[in-house]
Design an enzyme around this catalytic site. Structure first.
Site, PDB file in Angstrom:
ATOM      1  N   TYR A 179       0.811  -1.221   0.000  1.00 29.45           N
ATOM      2  CA  TYR A 179       0.000   0.000   0.000  1.00 29.45           C
ATOM      3  C   TYR A 179       0.845   1.272   0.000  1.00 29.45           C
ATOM      4  O   TYR A 179       0.501   2.247  -0.643  1.00 29.45           O
ATOM      5  CB  TYR A 179      -0.961   0.007   1.191  1.00 29.45           C
ATOM      6  CG  TYR A 179      -2.197  -0.814   0.912  1.00 29.45           C
ATOM      7  CD1 TYR A 179      -3.038  -0.483  -0.154  1.00 29.45           C
ATOM      8  CD2 TYR A 179      -2.526  -1.924   1.683  1.00 29.45           C
ATOM      9  CE1 TYR A 179      -4.160  -1.234  -0.436  1.00 29.45           C
ATOM     10  CE2 TYR A 179      -3.653  -2.687   1.415  1.00 29.45           C
ATOM     11  CZ  TYR A 179      -4.467  -2.334   0.352  1.00 29.45           C
ATOM     12  OH  TYR A 179      -5.568  -3.067   0.070  1.00 29.45           O
ATOM     13  N   GLU A 204       1.860 -31.275   9.587  1.00 32.99           N
ATOM     14  CA  GLU A 204       1.388 -30.472   8.455  1.00 32.99           C
ATOM     15  C   GLU A 204       0.079 -29.777   8.793  1.00 32.99           C
ATOM     16  O   GLU A 204      -0.101 -28.600   8.514  1.00 32.99           O
ATOM     17  CB  GLU A 204       1.196 -31.380   7.224  1.00 32.99           C
ATOM     18  CG  GLU A 204       0.525 -30.660   6.040  1.00 32.99           C
ATOM     19  CD  GLU A 204       0.132 -31.612   4.901  1.00 32.99           C
ATOM     20  OE1 GLU A 204       0.543 -32.780   4.906  1.00 32.99           O
ATOM     21  OE2 GLU A 204      -0.606 -31.151   4.010  1.00 32.99           O
ATOM     22  N   ASP A 259       0.533 -35.622   5.139  1.00 34.97           N
ATOM     23  CA  ASP A 259      -0.282 -36.570   4.386  1.00 34.97           C
ATOM     24  C   ASP A 259       0.647 -37.455   3.564  1.00 34.97           C
ATOM     25  O   ASP A 259       1.762 -37.048   3.226  1.00 34.97           O
ATOM     26  CB  ASP A 259      -1.231 -35.834   3.417  1.00 34.97           C
ATOM     27  CG  ASP A 259      -2.392 -35.196   4.156  1.00 34.97           C
ATOM     28  OD1 ASP A 259      -2.622 -35.554   5.337  1.00 34.97           O
ATOM     29  OD2 ASP A 259      -3.065 -34.332   3.549  1.00 34.97           O
TER      30      ASP A 259
END
Lengths: 382, 551
Positions: A101, A202, A254
């Site tokens: 910004y 995770e 996973d």
């Protein structure tokens, strides 16, 4: 003001000036202006065999003001450097969103027909983020060292006390909550701890479950999650725990190429951000699971899942999973015999499994059987 | 039967009155167009064809067509028009007016000259048409600069005798300084159908005669103004002797009949250009060998030679065609000139680029010719699927049968992509051929034949102009590239200057940047970029500053 902070500011500001002031000298001498920036491309990235992390090679790119195709990026680089510099000297802590910004405004100019036209210095934050990465490689300063904050995503609990800013925080007394890993983990001071290893999970949900069941207390570990793709602060903190405290780091993801990639980011770094690996990667991190042999077993090992459970829990791999696995095969650190076996098995079975499936078998199974057994028997991949 | 023989049997005036299609007067539509052409071209000749005619500050031609009556007769409805043309050219002396307008002269002159006239009999055909369709004679008012009076004649042509019939005469003192000619006649016409072609004729004529102002008032009282756009008037064409390569048997006989030379050899050297002692002897030597029915020598008289058979005379003409001579002289020709062609294209089309080229004089079959070409590109020219082709022969426009013209053929054979032109493109091409004899393709005289020499000159000229256009377009591209580059860089300079200025300020003595504080760095940046945009330095700096001038 924090002394650590103030020193960091002074140093970062000096380096920024040192890198950019020569441009003014060239300009006064009438020389064409250029910025020299190490390339952040795959071809300029290599695995350092000694350190075991991704590093940048020597290729540099030159960004010339007088090249019409590079002028915009040149301007953005100067703009970003000046904003960071100003924030440093004015004792501010901008986030990358703030930088976006502060730098974003509209330039006016006349086109060749004499019409007034407008153009933004940058449009998307993606653009300013990319420029920030340029500044990082150009100055060899990480954003954290330039006091730039990012969104905090990582969490940690465990039997440990740290000093953050002026406060001492006891990471074992946070109730059901956890310590949100701060943007500038380099300024954390480790005070004392009672832990034997670090378990990086995770998934945030699995982190919460293991936290509530008291896993870290029972097995003397520091429990950390990056909640998906880990941010830089989480990675830096994991690295410091491994390097400075000598705690082994185990990663639980996973059982699929996406999970392997997360492990890879912790271990060697990411390709787009390989310049930071020097400080963020943990080459000794171990992939604990869930591994393909945990699901299917092999000659020496009984699988953790029964035939029946496999049928219920396994998800069929999609084409994009296969493709990702094939990509990973190409990276040298996935070419060890264990990894080769892991990926080949995946490609053969075309099956993946989420950690939640193990929780589905019972949280206690995960916490009291699977994890301790894997660690104790050394059933991990490095 | 040759046309010449037909003239003699029938009476030349009667002959043309009988066959109006020969002169282009086969319908009221064509007749009106043809009349306008004859009048305008006479006026142009009066302006640029004589030294004296050229001494006017504003050469002016005014043409008015009025519909004066509608007549009903057994053939149906006829519309009668009054056509008036006035110029401030050289004027016609009163003694010549009658013959100039009302006697179909069968010119015995064999000299060659570049002329506008398309049919030789010119305005007289219009007078005959007017007469045949119920006009009451042609009114001519004229005076020259040396005369004190203005003269008026009303004339008709006696078709049997081919003599002027003078219906009225008058004269009055000159008022003011006007001199020139005003011709007016009434005839059956078809303005609505002729309209488009007549206006096109004026437009295209104005392009090739930019030194003349033309005003045209239509029957609807619409005034078309074709302003004068150039000062320079090209030198008038001059008469020249025939070149031995360009003579036919009939002309040869005519020349023998009219020459004042005493001997054949003298005749050759005196009446032809490019024939000297040596070439004359060569012709005679060859003639001696070829001609059996007559004893040929350089000393026989022209009259004697005329007694030879047509076959023998034809053999001499043939010999002259096959021997080599100096090429015909082109100095008698009057092209427009590169400057004028270019200026005219610029003022007519307002293009971004125009150029013109005049090829060196050449000759075909004994006739000298010059091809000049102009090309205009871009600007106010609308993009078209093929180039707009403007064809001219001896300073008159060719309006019809474009696709049969040699210029069209050459133009379409050019690979324009090689010259950075892809169609649709805003491209105008002007081709002007001047010659003592234009090789028209047909009776209509609206297209030029594919004479190899002319075709080659047109091609070379077009390719040369094409190269210049490509150069211009490449330069423009380079310039645009440089400008775009300047733009792509310059717009960021203020931002860069601010950034660098902030970094220049030391932490110890830090204060936020004041507006304008970076001025010195911005100036350095402007100078740096200016030097590198591949425009001239000064120009480069102007460009950069202009890009940054937004307040």
């Amino acid at each position: 003001m924090d002394k650590v902070d103030a020193e960091a500011r002074k140093r970062a500001a000096a380096i920024l000036r040192e890198k950019l002031i020569p441009l003014i000298k060239d300009l006064k001498a009438g020389e064409p202006l250029k910025l020299v920036i190490p390339k952040r491309t795959l071809s300029n990235t290599m695995l350092d065999p000694e350190k075991g992390i991704l590093i940048l090679k020597d290729e540099k790119l030159e960004r010339h003001l007088l090249d019409a195709g590079e002028a915009r990026r040149f301007m953005q680089t100067i703009l970003m450097a000046s904003i960071i510099y100003q924030a440093l000297v004015e004792n501010e802590y901008p986030t990358i969103r703030d930088l976006y910004y502060r730098g974003k405004h509209t330039l006016q100019y006349r086109d060749l027909e004499g019409k007034v036209r407008e153009e933004n210095t940058w449009d998307e934050q993606q653009e300013s983020d990319a420029v920030l990465r340029d500044i990082e490689v150009m100055t060899n300063l990480l954003r954290e060292e330039m006091l730039i904050l990012s969104k905090e995503k990582g969490k940690m609990v465990g039997d440990m006390r740290i000093r953050s800013g002026p406060d001492v925080i006891d990471l074992s007394k946070l109730g059901h909550g956890a310590y949100a890993i701060e943007s500038t983990p380099d300024f954390i001071e480790f005070l004392d701890y009672n832990a034997e290893f670090v378990l990086v999970v995770e998934k945030d949900a699995v982190f919460q479950q293991l936290h509530r069941i008291g896993f870290w207390r029972q097995y003397k570990c520091l429990l950390i999650t990056g909640a998906g793709q880990p941010d830089r602060a989480t990675r830096r903190l994991v690295r410091r725990l491994n390097e400075e405290l000598g705690l082994p780091v185990y990663v639980l993801t996973d059982s699929d190429p996406y999970g392997w990639n997360i492990y890879s980011v912790f271990k060697v770094g990411s390709i787009t951000l390989s310049y930071e690996s020097e400080r963020l990667a943990t080459p000794k991190a171990r992939f604990l699971g869930v591994s393909m042999t945990d699901i299917f077993g092999d000659k020496k090992k009984k699988p953790y899942l029964t035939e029946e459970e496999r049928k219920n829990f396994i998800i069929k791999a999609k084409d994009e999973d296969i493709k990702r696995a094939q990509d990973l095969q190409k990276y040298s650190w996935f070419q060890t015999p264990k990894w080769k076996k892991e990926i080949d098995l995946f490609l053969e079975k075309r099956a993946k499994l989420e950690i939640e499936a193990l929780v589905g078998k019972g949280l206690k199974f995960l916490a009291y059987k699977y994890l301790p057994e894997k660690i104790q028997t050394g059933d991990w991949i490095e | 039967m040759s046309e010449e023989k037909k003239y003699k049997e029938m009476g030349i005036a009667r002959f043309f009155a009988r066959y109006p299609e020969l002169t282009g007067y086969s319908s009221p539509q064509k007749a009106l167009y043809q009349t306008i052409r004859e009048l305008v071209e006479n006026s142009l000749d009066a302006i640029d064809g004589h030294e004296e005619g050229r001494q006017v500050a504003l050469p002016l031609i005014k043409v008015v067509i009025e519909e004066v009556a509608i007549v009903h007769d057994e053939e149906g409805k006829k519309v009668m028009c009054r056509v008036t043309a006035e110029d401030n050219g050289v004027g016609v002396p009163p003694t010549v007016i009658a013959n100039a307008f009302a006697k179909v002269l069968y010119s015995s002159k064999y000299v060659t000259k570049q002329t506008r006239g398309m049919y030789g009999i010119g305005v007289k055909a219009a007078v005959m048409y007017s007469q045949a369709t119920g006009g009451s004679g042609v009114d001519v008012i004229s005076t020259t600069s040396s005369l004190e009076d203005v003269y008026w004649r009303r004339l008709k042509i006696d078709l049997e005798k081919n003599e002027p019939i003078v219906l009225g005469t008058g004269s009055w003192r000159k008022q003011g300084s006007w001199r020139g000619t005003r011709v007016s006649m009434t005839m059956e016409c078809d303005w609505p159908r002729a309209r488009q072609k007549i206006i096109e004729y004026f437009q295209k004529t104005s392009i090739i005669a930019p030194y003349v102002q033309m005003l045209f008032l239509t029957p609807e009282k619409e005034l078309y103004v074709f302003p004068k756009r150039a000062e320079k008037i090209p030198d008038p064409p001059r008469e020249a002797k025939p070149h031995p390569h360009g003579v036919d048997v009939e002309t040869f006989k005519l020349m023998l009949r009219e020459t004042k030379a005493r001997t054949f050899k003298q005749f050759l050297m005196k009446e032809f250009q490019s024939v000297g002692e040596k070439s004359a002897r060569a012709i005679i030597r060859e003639a001696k060998k070829r001609i059996k029915d007559k004893d040929i020598s350089g000393d026989i008289s022209p009259a004697d030679l005329l007694q030879a058979s047509d076959g023998s005379l034809a053999a001499i003409v043939d010999i002259m065609k096959t021997l080599r001579f100096q090429p015909p002289k082109s100095k008698y020709l009057s092209p427009l000139g590169e400057d004028l062609v270019k200026a005219s294209l610029i003022s007519t089309f307002n293009p971004e680029w125009a150029d013109a080229i005049r090829r060196s004089p050449r000759s075909y079959q004994g006739h000298p010719f010059i091809v000049e070409l102009g090309m205009a590109y871009g600007g106010h020219i609308e993009p078209m699927n093929e180039p707009l082709l403007l064809r001219y022969a001896n300073k008159v426009p060719l309006l019809s049968a474009e696709k049969e013209d040699v210029s069209y053929k050459v133009m379409m054979g050019v690979d324009w992509k090689q010259y950075k032109v892809t169609f649709p493109a805003p491209l105008v091409i002007l081709v002007h051929v001047v010659s003592t004899k234009i090789p028209y393709k047909s009776m209509g005289k609206e297209s030029i034949s594919e004479v190899p020499e002319i075709e080659q000159e047109i091609r070379y000229g077009l390719l040369e102009l094409g190269r210049r256009l490509r150069e211009y377009l490449s330069e423009k591209e380079r310039r645009e590239e440089a400008m775009n580059r300047a733009l792509a860089i310059s717009k960021y300079l203020p931002e860069i200057a601010r950034g660098l200025k902030i970094l220049e300020k030391e932490p110890r003595s830090w204060t936020p940047l004041e507006p304008g504080e970076e001025r010195d760095l911005l100036e350095d940046l402007i100078k740096l970029v200016s030097r590198h945009v591949h425009l001239r330095d000064q120009q480069g700096e102007e460009v950069v500053r202009k890009i940054l001038r937004v307040k």
